[in-house]
Design a protein around this motif. Structure first.
Motif, PDB file in Angstrom:
ATOM      1  N   LEU A   1       0.898  -1.148   0.000  1.00 36.02           N
ATOM      2  CA  LEU A   1       0.000   0.000   0.000  1.00 36.02           C
ATOM      3  C   LEU A   1       0.939   1.200   0.000  1.00 36.02           C
ATOM      4  CD1 LEU A   1      -3.171   0.156   0.319  1.00 36.02           C
ATOM      5  CD2 LEU A   1      -2.784   0.550   2.735  1.00 36.02           C
ATOM      6  N   PRO A   2       0.625   2.260  -0.776  1.00 40.95           N
ATOM      7  CA  PRO A   2       1.525   3.416  -0.736  1.00 40.95           C
ATOM      8  C   PRO A   2       1.515   4.064   0.643  1.00 40.95           C
ATOM      9  CG  PRO A   2      -0.421   3.889  -2.063  1.00 40.95           C
ATOM     10  CD  PRO A   2      -0.485   2.445  -1.712  1.00 40.95           C
ATOM     11  N   PRO A   3       2.625   4.693   1.045  1.00 35.79           N
ATOM     12  CA  PRO A   3       2.640   5.405   2.317  1.00 35.79           C
ATOM     13  C   PRO A   3       1.563   6.495   2.312  1.00 35.79           C
ATOM     14  CG  PRO A   3       4.807   5.408   1.297  1.00 35.79           C
ATOM     15  CD  PRO A   3       3.877   4.819   0.299  1.00 35.79           C
ATOM     16  N   PHE A   4       1.061   6.848   3.498  1.00 38.44           N
ATOM     17  CA  PHE A   4      -0.041   7.812   3.564  1.00 38.44           C
ATOM     18  C   PHE A   4       0.377   9.165   2.988  1.00 38.44           C
ATOM     19  CE2 PHE A   4      -2.342   5.520   7.304  1.00 38.44           C
ATOM     20  CZ  PHE A   4      -2.442   4.401   6.508  1.00 38.44           C
ATOM     21  N   THR A   5       1.591   9.612   3.307  1.00 40.80           N
ATOM     22  CA  THR A   5       2.088  10.885   2.757  1.00 40.80           C
ATOM     23  C   THR A   5       3.567  10.753   2.418  1.00 40.80           C
ATOM     24  OG1 THR A   5       2.480  11.606   5.009  1.00 40.80           O
ATOM     25  CG2 THR A   5       0.497  12.463   3.962  1.00 40.80           C
ATOM     26  N   GLY A   6       3.864  10.327   1.204  1.00 38.22           N
ATOM     27  CA  GLY A   6       5.239  10.319   0.722  1.00 38.22           C
ATOM     28  C   GLY A   6       6.140   9.351   1.466  1.00 38.22           C
ATOM     29  N   ASP A   7       7.341   9.118   0.897  1.00 41.03           N
ATOM     30  CA  ASP A   7       8.272   8.221   1.573  1.00 41.03           C
ATOM     31  C   ASP A   7       9.659   8.857   1.701  1.00 41.03           C
ATOM     32  OD1 ASP A   7       8.655   8.195  -1.106  1.00 41.03           O
ATOM     33  OD2 ASP A   7       8.347   6.042  -1.371  1.00 41.03           O
ATOM     34  N   GLU A   8       9.695  10.185   1.702  1.00 37.22           N
ATOM     35  CA  GLU A   8      10.951  10.903   1.892  1.00 37.22           C
ATOM     36  C   GLU A   8      11.335  10.838   3.367  1.00 37.22           C
ATOM     37  OE1 GLU A   8      14.174  12.562   0.445  1.00 37.22           O
ATOM     38  OE2 GLU A   8      12.431  12.202  -0.846  1.00 37.22           O
ATOM     39  N   PRO A   9      12.434  10.146   3.734  1.00 34.47           N
ATOM     40  CA  PRO A   9      12.781  10.020   5.149  1.00 34.47           C
ATOM     41  C   PRO A   9      13.108  11.389   5.760  1.00 34.47           C
ATOM     42  CG  PRO A   9      14.041   8.502   3.789  1.00 34.47           C
ATOM     43  CD  PRO A   9      13.395   9.468   2.858  1.00 34.47           C
ATOM     44  N   ILE A  10      12.729  11.535   7.018  1.00 33.12           N
ATOM     45  CA  ILE A  10      13.016  12.767   7.732  1.00 33.12           C
ATOM     46  C   ILE A  10      14.233  12.513   8.603  1.00 33.12           C
ATOM     47  CG2 ILE A  10      12.092  14.427   9.402  1.00 33.12           C
ATOM     48  CD1 ILE A  10       9.264  13.248   8.496  1.00 33.12           C
ATOM     49  N   LYS A  11      15.196  13.447   8.543  1.00 28.92           N
ATOM     50  CA  LYS A  11      16.425  13.254   9.314  1.00 28.92           C
ATOM     51  C   LYS A  11      16.233  13.715  10.756  1.00 28.92           C
ATOM     52  CE  LYS A  11      21.044  13.555   7.811  1.00 28.92           C
ATOM     53  NZ  LYS A  11      21.613  12.362   7.356  1.00 28.92           N
ATOM     54  N   VAL A  12      16.595  12.842  11.693  1.00 30.02           N
ATOM     55  CA  VAL A  12      16.601  13.214  13.104  1.00 30.02           C
ATOM     56  C   VAL A  12      17.984  12.858  13.608  1.00 30.02           C
ATOM     57  CG1 VAL A  12      15.585  12.819  15.375  1.00 30.02           C
ATOM     58  CG2 VAL A  12      14.164  12.621  13.328  1.00 30.02           C
ATOM     59  N   SER A  13      18.766  13.896  13.958  1.00 26.70           N
ATOM     60  CA  SER A  13      20.185  13.657  14.245  1.00 26.70           C
ATOM     61  C   SER A  13      20.761  12.915  13.037  1.00 26.70           C
ATOM     62  CB  SER A  13      20.328  12.888  15.566  1.00 26.70           C
ATOM     63  OG  SER A  13      21.670  12.634  15.818  1.00 26.70           O
ATOM     64  N   GLU A  14      21.459  11.790  13.251  1.00 24.37           N
ATOM     65  CA  GLU A  14      21.991  11.049  12.104  1.00 24.37           C
ATOM     66  C   GLU A  14      21.049   9.925  11.683  1.00 24.37           C
ATOM     67  OE1 GLU A  14      24.723  11.587  10.045  1.00 24.37           O
ATOM     68  OE2 GLU A  14      24.533  13.513  11.093  1.00 24.37           O
ATOM     69  N   ALA A  15      19.987   9.748  12.439  1.00 23.82           N
ATOM     70  CA  ALA A  15      19.042   8.688  12.089  1.00 23.82           C
ATOM     71  C   ALA A  15      17.934   9.268  11.214  1.00 23.82           C
ATOM     72  CB  ALA A  15      18.436   8.100  13.360  1.00 23.82           C
ATOM     73  N   THR A  16      17.194   8.409  10.555  1.00 25.40           N
ATOM     74  CA  THR A  16      16.081   8.889   9.740  1.00 25.40           C
ATOM     75  C   THR A  16      14.790   8.228  10.197  1.00 25.40           C
ATOM     76  OG1 THR A  16      16.432   7.131   8.142  1.00 25.40           O
ATOM     77  CG2 THR A  16      17.484   9.256   7.686  1.00 25.40           C
ATOM     78  N   ILE A  17      13.711   8.957   9.983  1.00 31.67           N
ATOM     79  CA  ILE A  17      12.408   8.423  10.367  1.00 31.67           C
ATOM     80  C   ILE A  17      11.479   8.574   9.158  1.00 31.67           C
ATOM     81  CG2 ILE A  17      11.633  10.631  11.362  1.00 31.67           C
ATOM     82  CD1 ILE A  17      10.275   8.972  13.561  1.00 31.67           C
ATOM     83  N   LEU A  18      10.728   7.524   8.875  1.00 32.83           N
ATOM     84  CA  LEU A  18       9.812   7.575   7.738  1.00 32.83           C
ATOM     85  C   LEU A  18       8.535   8.322   8.135  1.00 32.83           C
ATOM     86  CD1 LEU A  18      10.090   3.917   6.411  1.00 32.83           C
ATOM     87  CD2 LEU A  18      10.849   5.990   5.228  1.00 32.83           C
ATOM     88  N   PRO A  19       7.973   9.093   7.194  1.00 29.76           N
ATOM     89  CA  PRO A  19       6.703   9.765   7.498  1.00 29.76           C
ATOM     90  C   PRO A  19       5.644   8.763   7.960  1.00 29.76           C
ATOM     91  CG  PRO A  19       7.557  10.537   5.408  1.00 29.76           C
ATOM     92  CD  PRO A  19       8.461   9.435   5.846  1.00 29.76           C
ATOM     93  N   GLN A  20       5.682   7.553   7.393  1.00 25.31           N
ATOM     94  CA  GLN A  20       4.677   6.558   7.762  1.00 25.31           C
ATOM     95  C   GLN A  20       4.775   6.191   9.251  1.00 25.31           C
ATOM     96  OE1 GLN A  20       2.283   5.685   5.758  1.00 25.31           O
ATOM     97  NE2 GLN A  20       1.303   4.151   7.052  1.00 25.31           N
ATOM     98  N   THR A  21       6.021   6.202   9.765  1.00 25.15           N
ATOM     99  CA  THR A  21       6.204   5.926  11.194  1.00 25.15           C
ATOM    100  C   THR A  21       5.451   6.960  12.034  1.00 25.15           C
ATOM    101  OG1 THR A  21       8.335   4.886  10.851  1.00 25.15           O
ATOM    102  CG2 THR A  21       7.919   5.765  13.042  1.00 25.15           C
ATOM    103  N   LEU A  22       5.532   8.222  11.592  1.00 20.78           N
ATOM    104  CA  LEU A  22       4.819   9.270  12.325  1.00 20.78           C
ATOM    105  C   LEU A  22       3.311   9.048  12.251  1.00 20.78           C
ATOM    106  CD1 LEU A  22       6.911  12.403  11.294  1.00 20.78           C
ATOM    107  CD2 LEU A  22       7.046  11.054  13.393  1.00 20.78           C
ATOM    108  N   TRP A  23       2.851   8.615  11.077  1.00 23.42           N
ATOM    109  CA  TRP A  23       1.423   8.298  10.937  1.00 23.42           C
ATOM    110  C   TRP A  23       1.018   7.177  11.893  1.00 23.42           C
ATOM    111  CZ3 TRP A  23      -2.433  10.892   9.123  1.00 23.42           C
ATOM    112  CH2 TRP A  23      -2.231  11.837   8.088  1.00 23.42           C
ATOM    113  N   VAL A  24       1.848   6.128  11.908  1.00 23.13           N
ATOM    114  CA  VAL A  24       1.529   4.984  12.768  1.00 23.13           C
ATOM    115  C   VAL A  24       1.448   5.432  14.224  1.00 23.13           C
ATOM    116  CG1 VAL A  24       2.401   2.793  13.667  1.00 23.13           C
ATOM    117  CG2 VAL A  24       2.528   3.257  11.216  1.00 23.13           C
ATOM    118  N   LEU A  25       2.465   6.182  14.658  1.00 22.18           N
ATOM    119  CA  LEU A  25       2.494   6.634  16.049  1.00 22.18           C
ATOM    120  C   LEU A  25       1.324   7.555  16.362  1.00 22.18           C
ATOM    121  CD1 LEU A  25       6.219   7.389  16.900  1.00 22.18           C
ATOM    122  CD2 LEU A  25       4.666   5.781  18.025  1.00 22.18           C
ATOM    123  N   GLY A  26       1.100   8.516  15.473  1.00 22.99           N
ATOM    124  CA  GLY A  26       0.049   9.500  15.703  1.00 22.99           C
ATOM    125  C   GLY A  26      -1.318   8.860  15.764  1.00 22.99           C
TER     126      GLY A  26
END
Lengths: 249, 296
Positions: free
Chosen positions: B122-147
């Motif tokens: 299934l496509p990600p809810f909003t894009g799949d451009e990873p967001i940089k947090v410090s040196e790690a990255t977080i997927l927008p979908q992760t934020l959707w899941v958490l939220g």
């Protein structure tokens, strides 16, 4: 006219018959008490009336209509409200939530919740002070008050009370029965099952004595109080019939 | 492990952990209402994901596919209760639990016939451009899941604490007999619980599909992990279920990161069950278990 009447009711658990051909009538605003030893079938009788167990034969009517097709859930809405043995409060919920749930059967057609709640708090000021407390943390007397208050929230026309004195100190029992008398003076009918035969008969208009699932004696409460046989069997030596109340029915 | 690696594992862990949490919450809802452990719970997750895939392929926008899948699976949950559980009411809890095992096999096979053996995306809810947090990255979908997990958990709490229906559900789990005497229909509460339980788990399935795809057989493992999470947090405690799910997800991914050998990710599932075993040995009632487990 909120009359409760049972005719030739019999029932039991599994194959074991507990109640045999019970006839009973509680008139509008009347208090009828059922006295009897443990295992006489008193609690079973109340469970029949509230629908918690089915009947094998006979009829149960309330306000002139048969209850045979009414579920347990529906009966409270008809005005027939049971205060079960051992209070059966929702212990992990607050006093106020218990009252709210008491009014559940009147959620659509009832009087406003706050109005009824405040009436209960007027009747039992201690419940008002503890409204946010969990019901399970209340003292025994307060729990019985809450059980009565919760039942009143359903706007009952007839209360079915199962051992309201159970586990309470004599002074509290007196207090509870004074409240019951007051409620009755406002026109609330009651069917009272009670081990403490003396205090029950003092409150009631009429009394019935049950033995092994049958009604063996029925009379005005005052007459039963004076009946030597009843005195000998149910009042015990020191009054109060407290001798056998350690067991659960 | 550097801090950034640690962060990366945590991000990954909370994503799967949220799904375990929602599955565990599903177990909790049904358990509290009926004392039944529903071993078909994982299948609700799988059905949610695959139904959303089909709805989206049929042209529904993602949001609609999400809501539609949740509604459809909630209906499946209600029908499941009516057809499989309710007739066994007098047969006892154990018979009902066994029928849930059977139902899970039936649902899995049915899903295979409908959707085949391929894992579907299934496509990600909003894009799949990873967001940089410090040196790690977080997927927008992760934020959707958490939220969305947070929204579901808070809504559920409000439902239980503030609405009369929610209080009626709680009353039934405290004392079914007394609740019925108040005029609360126990059978309706049970139906509602099955519907809500299926809906919540299905929502988890839809959210995770863009991250890890969904296949007809995915429900089995997710279900077991969700069950482990529910036990971990204390069976019957909704807050414990959510905590247990998140903790399990994070511990699982951290364990893979900490294991020195290559191919450590193969041990990921073992970690979850090792934790379950330890909890059952040390504290059988779970971390926040109020109700006794023997009651089941």
């Amino acid at each position: 006219m909120s009359e409760l009447s049972l005719s030739q009711v019999s029932t039991g658990y599994g194959r074991i018959q507990i109640l045999h051909d019970i006839d009973l009538r509680v008139g509008d605003g009347e208090i009828v008490t059922i006295v009897g030893a443990n295992g006489a079938g008193k609690t079973t009788l109340l469970r029949v009336i509230s629908g918690l167990i089915g009947i094998w034969g006979g009829t149960v009517t309330f306000k002139g209509r048969s209850l045979s097709r009414s579920s347990v859930e529906a009966r409270a809405g008809l005005g027939l409200v049971q205060i079960p043995e051992g209070r059966q409060l929702f212990g992990s919920m607050t006093v106020e939530e218990n009252l709210e749930l008491g009014a559940y059967c009147r959620r659509r057609d009832g009087r406003p919740f706050l109005e009824k709640r405040d009436e209960v708090f007027t009747l039992f000021p201690r419940l008002g002070e503890r409204r946010r407390q969990q019901a399970g943390t209340l003292s025994g007397g307060e729990q019985q008050m809450l059980a009565i208050g919760r039942a009143l929230m359903a706007e009952p026309e007839m209360l079915l009370l199962d051992e309201p004195s159970m586990g309470l100190a004599p002074l509290l029992v007196k207090e509870i029965f004074t409240t019951l008398r007051e409620l009755n003076s406002r026109g609330l009918g009651m069917l009272l099952v009670e081990q403490d035969a003396r205090i029950a008969l003092k409150l009631a208009d009429r009394g019935m004595v049950m033995e092994r699932g049958r009604v063996v004696l029925e009379d005005k409460a005052s007459a039963l109080l004076d009946n030597p046989e009843v005195q000998a069997i149910y009042f015990g030596q020191h009054g109060g019939g407290g001798g056998s109340r350690t067991e659960n029915e | 492990m550097t801090f950034d690696q640690f962060l990366q594992y945590v991000f990954s862990g909370v994503t799967t952990g949220s799904i375990y949490a929602l599955t565990a919450l599903g177990f909790t809802l049904i358990y509290n209402a009926t004392n039944v452990i529903n071993f078909a719970q994982g299948e609700f997750v799988m059905l949610g994901g695959l139904t959303a895939v089909s709805l989206h392929e049929a042209g529904a926008p993602l949001a609609l596919a999400f809501v539609g899948a949740v509604a459809i699976v909630a209906t499946v949950g209600v029908v499941f209760q009516l057809l499989a559980i309710r007739p066994l009411h007098s047969a006892g809890i154990l018979a009902q639990i066994i029928v849930t095992v059977g139902a899970s096999l039936a649902l899995r096979t049915g899903a295979m016939l409908i959707w085949g053996r391929e894992a579907l995306p299934l496509p990600p809810f909003t894009g799949d451009e990873p967001i940089k947090v410090s040196e790690a990255t977080i997927l927008p979908q992760t934020l959707w899941v958490l939220g969305l997990t947070l929204v579901i958990v808070v809504t559920l709490q409000l439902f239980y604490r503030r609405t009369l229906t929610g209080k009626a559900v709680r009353a039934c789990s405290v004392n079914q007999g007394a609740a019925r005497l108040m005029g609360i229909s126990y059978s309706k509460v049970v139906l509602l619980s099955f519907g809500m339980s299926a809906a919540i788990s299905a929502a988890g399935g839809v959210m995770i599909t863009p991250v890890s795809f969904m296949v007809y057989s995915s429900g089995a493992l997710i279900g077991l992990k969700g069950f482990a999470a529910a036990i971990f947090g204390g069976l019957g405690n909704p807050a414990g279920a959510v905590f247990g799910g998140l903790a399990l997800g994070i511990l699982e991914t951290l364990a893979i990161g900490a294991l020195p050998m290559s191919g450590a990710s193969g041990y990921k599932d073992a970690v979850a069950f090792l934790i379950l075993l330890i909890v059952l040995f040390v504290k059988p009632q779970g971390l926040f278990g109020g109700r006794s487990v023997e009651k089941a």
